[in-house]
Scaffold this motif. Structure first.
Motif, PDB file in Angstrom:
ATOM      1  N   GLN A   1     -35.347  38.010   2.225  1.00  0.00           N
ATOM      2  CA  GLN A   1     -36.497  38.886   2.016  1.00  0.00           C
ATOM      3  C   GLN A   1     -37.286  38.396   0.809  1.00  0.00           C
ATOM      4  O   GLN A   1     -36.764  38.294  -0.294  1.00  0.00           O
ATOM      5  CB  GLN A   1     -36.000  40.315   1.748  1.00  0.00           C
ATOM      6  N   VAL A   2     -38.591  38.131   1.037  1.00  0.00           N
ATOM      7  CA  VAL A   2     -39.472  37.690  -0.049  1.00  0.00           C
ATOM      8  C   VAL A   2     -39.555  38.788  -1.112  1.00  0.00           C
ATOM      9  O   VAL A   2     -39.669  39.967  -0.795  1.00  0.00           O
ATOM     10  CB  VAL A   2     -40.868  37.384   0.501  1.00  0.00           C
ATOM     11  N   GLN A   3     -39.507  38.372  -2.354  1.00  0.00           N
ATOM     12  CA  GLN A   3     -39.613  39.346  -3.440  1.00  0.00           C
ATOM     13  C   GLN A   3     -40.560  38.830  -4.508  1.00  0.00           C
ATOM     14  O   GLN A   3     -40.460  37.681  -4.935  1.00  0.00           O
ATOM     15  CB  GLN A   3     -38.244  39.616  -4.057  1.00  0.00           C
ATOM     16  N   PHE A   4     -41.489  39.704  -4.920  1.00  0.00           N
ATOM     17  CA  PHE A   4     -42.393  39.410  -6.024  1.00  0.00           C
ATOM     18  C   PHE A   4     -42.198  40.482  -7.082  1.00  0.00           C
ATOM     19  O   PHE A   4     -42.195  41.671  -6.756  1.00  0.00           O
ATOM     20  CB  PHE A   4     -43.861  39.463  -5.579  1.00  0.00           C
ATOM     21  N   VAL A   5     -42.103  40.072  -8.329  1.00  0.00           N
ATOM     22  CA  VAL A   5     -42.016  41.025  -9.426  1.00  0.00           C
ATOM     23  C   VAL A   5     -43.113  40.691 -10.424  1.00  0.00           C
ATOM     24  O   VAL A   5     -43.075  39.637 -11.068  1.00  0.00           O
ATOM     25  CB  VAL A   5     -40.636  40.982 -10.111  1.00  0.00           C
TER      26      VAL A   5
END
Length: 115
Positions: A1-5
């Protein structure tokens, strides 16, 4: 799952600078697919900065000459350096990527510029 923070938002006065960071993980695509959008209260979300297929940078007219997008591949992070901030830059800023007909968004970071 792509994750951006995203991080780096805050409250500043007009003329000051901020640097936003977008730490990416689990990317099935190149990091230069990531761009920055913003959404001001009562307005549509708009593209602020990104990379073209040829690797050049693209900017919205409203931020040209003041904002710079960059990548640190070692840290898997995309930055948005924002200088000479104006009250009209006040918005929630999101990192985003579109890949294989899907859109991926971070949670956003608030930028508020006081006059």
């Amino acid at each position: 799952q792509v994750q951006f923070v995203e991080s780096g938002g805050g409250l500043v006065q007009a003329g000051e600078s901020l640097r936003l960071s977008c730490a990416a993980s689990r990317l099935p695509f190149s990091i230069n697919y990531i761009d920055w959008y913003r959404q001001a209260p009562g307005k549509q979300r708009e593209l602020v900065a990104g990379f073209s297929a040829g690797g050049n940078t693209n900017y919205a007219d409203a931020v040209k000459g003041r904002f710079t997008i960059s990548i640190d591949t070692a840290k898997n992070t995309v930055y948005l350096q924002m200088n000479s901030l104006k009250p009209e830059d006040t918005a929630v800023y999101y990192c985003h990527a579109r890949w294989r007909f899907s859109n991926y968004w971070g949670q956003g970071t608030q930028v508020t510029v006081s006059s």
